[in-house]
Design an enzyme around this catalytic site. Structure first.
Site: not given
Ligand code: RFL
Ligand code: PHB
Length: 393
Positions: A293, A297, A384
């Site tokens: 995690p 994603k 991100y």
């Protein structure tokens, strides 16, 4: 029973696919092993990419997310006492992420499913996808001890990492790629004001920590813990004490503690299966891939798989473009591998690995390098916020 698409699993992948298909008048039946309440009790993801948010809008279920979700223009990375802000918005030319819990998304999707009048069966047993290498696939299952069969055109395996869809594919077809990490994340949810507005990813010699949130009054924190650690051994007091030791001192003073609403440990793993389809069976989301995690994603990759399958099925039903069927896996895997690499990279840079002091120093240096100037921070920021979805043509 008969339908167009049989969907196994009522997690975010299955529900979102069902809703998008419904928006195009395509019927589906959802089969779920546990109760709806059980699905909603799993506390998981919190960070939503723009591509996923747009998909929710397309499915007509984004109202509550837009009203209650928090748009974040930055994320912070702490190295010891130093806090570095990654300005996602400026670095990516105006992109952001939304903080809105997976539980809320699932709830919104379940409500929309009910309103759609399409069929769903919860607490079913022995779900078995069959005949998907031919033209007439079907799924058998049991509900309250009674046997049922659904005849369909396609089967979507949205049943997570431990589901039945992936193992139903004959031996020798799939290649698995896997990395298991020597630690897990202990997560705690509490009705306390979050310690910081932005999320903080913390690299610390005692181990990684993450400060996240669900709202202005609900916090979600994680601690890196060794594999084999038991949640019963972590009282709330022990958790808060350990978190405080890992927080930068400027932040630690703001920490508000309180009783936990939930506490659980998740082991960290990277896993990909290729291809993500066989005949008329498609693997979607966690059924085909798992990521640690650290990059936020997992759910976002599930959403991009759903987008690809939905766009293919839409063209199949509307324009008879059956040639697109075989392209599902190839289109998904390009984006999946990118997310897998990013999650592995972030995990590696930010966690403490016991076994190799040399590699620890190399990882410290790599993070320093990527935080040092704007162009390097942009590389992190672009990944991100999430890469664009590949169109289906
Ligand atoms: P799910 O959510 O596992 O749902 C699969 C559903 O299928 C059902 N099922 C069956 N149904 C019928 N018959 C069977 N035989 C069945 N076997 C299983 C299951 O009961 C379940 O309801 O998979 P899906 O829909 O693909 O969704 C994937 C996401 O849940 C997952 O990727 C994310 O939660 C990962 N993740 C995160 N992703 C992000 O994008 N951002 C984040 O910030 C983020 N944080 C996280 C996370 C996952 C975590 N854990 C606990 C693994 C944080 C954590 C701690
Ligand atoms: C969460 O809020 O649960 C969360 C946020 C960011 C991550 C992982 C989990 O990278």
């Amino acid at each position: 029973m008969k339908t167009e698409v049989a969907i196994i699993g009522s997690g975010p992948s299955g529900l979102l696919l069902g809703q998008l298909l419904h928006s195009q008048g395509i019927d589906s039946i959802i089969l779920e092993r546990v109760s709806a309440d059980h699905v909603l009790s799993r506390i998981r993801a919190g960070v939503i990419e723009e591509g996923f948010a747009s998909l929710m809008k397309e499915a007509g279920i984004a109202d509550r997310m837009q009203a209650e979700g928090e748009v974040h223009h930055a994320v912070e990375i702490a190295v010891g006492d130093d806090l570095h802000s990654i300005d996602l918005f400026d670095l990516t030319g105006g992109k952001s992420v939304t903080v809105y819990g997976q539980t809320e998304i699932t709830q919104d999707l379940m409500k929309a499913r009910e309103a759609s009048g399409r069929r769903s069966f919860y607490e079913v047993a022995n779900v078995c996808p069959q005949n998907f290498d031919g033209d007439s696939p079907f799924v058998t299952f049991e509900k309250d001890g009674e046997a049922h069969r659904i005849d369909c055109d396609y089967i979507a395996g949205c049943d997570g990492f431990h589901g039945v869809s992936r193992p139903a594919i004959p031996d020798g077809v799939l290649t698995e790629y896997e990395r298991v990490y020597p630690f897990g994340w202990l997560g705690l949810l509490a009705d306390t004001p979050p310690v910081n507005f932005e999320l903080i990813y913390i690299k610390h010699e005692r181990g990684f920590a993450l400060c996240s949130k669900r709202s202005e009054s609900r916090s979600r924190y994680y601690l890196q813990v060794p594999l084999g650690e038991k949640v019963e051994d972590w009282s709330d007091d022990r958790f808060w004490e350990e978190l405080k030791r890992r927080l930068p001192s400027s932040v630690a003073d703001n920490l508000v503690t309180g009783p936990s609403l939930e506490k659980s440990i998740a082991p960290l793993r990277s896993f990909v299966v290729e291809p993500m389809q066989y005949g008329r069976l498609f693997l979607v989301g966690d059924a085909a891939h798992i990521v640690p995690p650290t990059g936020a994603k997992g759910l976002n990759l599930a959403a991009s798989d759903v987008a690809t399958l939905y766009n293919i099925l839409k063209r199949v039903y509307q324009d008879n473009r059956t040639d697109l069927i075989d392209r599902y896996s190839e289109i998904c895997l390009r984006r999946v591998w990118n997310g897998v690499r990013f999650s592995w990279w972030m995990t590696k840079m930010l966690h403490h690995f016991d076994e190799d002091k040399f590699e620890d120093r190399v990882r410290d240096s790599e993070l320093d390098f990527f935080l040092a100037d704007e162009n390097r921070r942009r590389i992190l920021a672009e990944q991100y916020v999430g890469l664009p979805y590949e169109p289906v043509e």
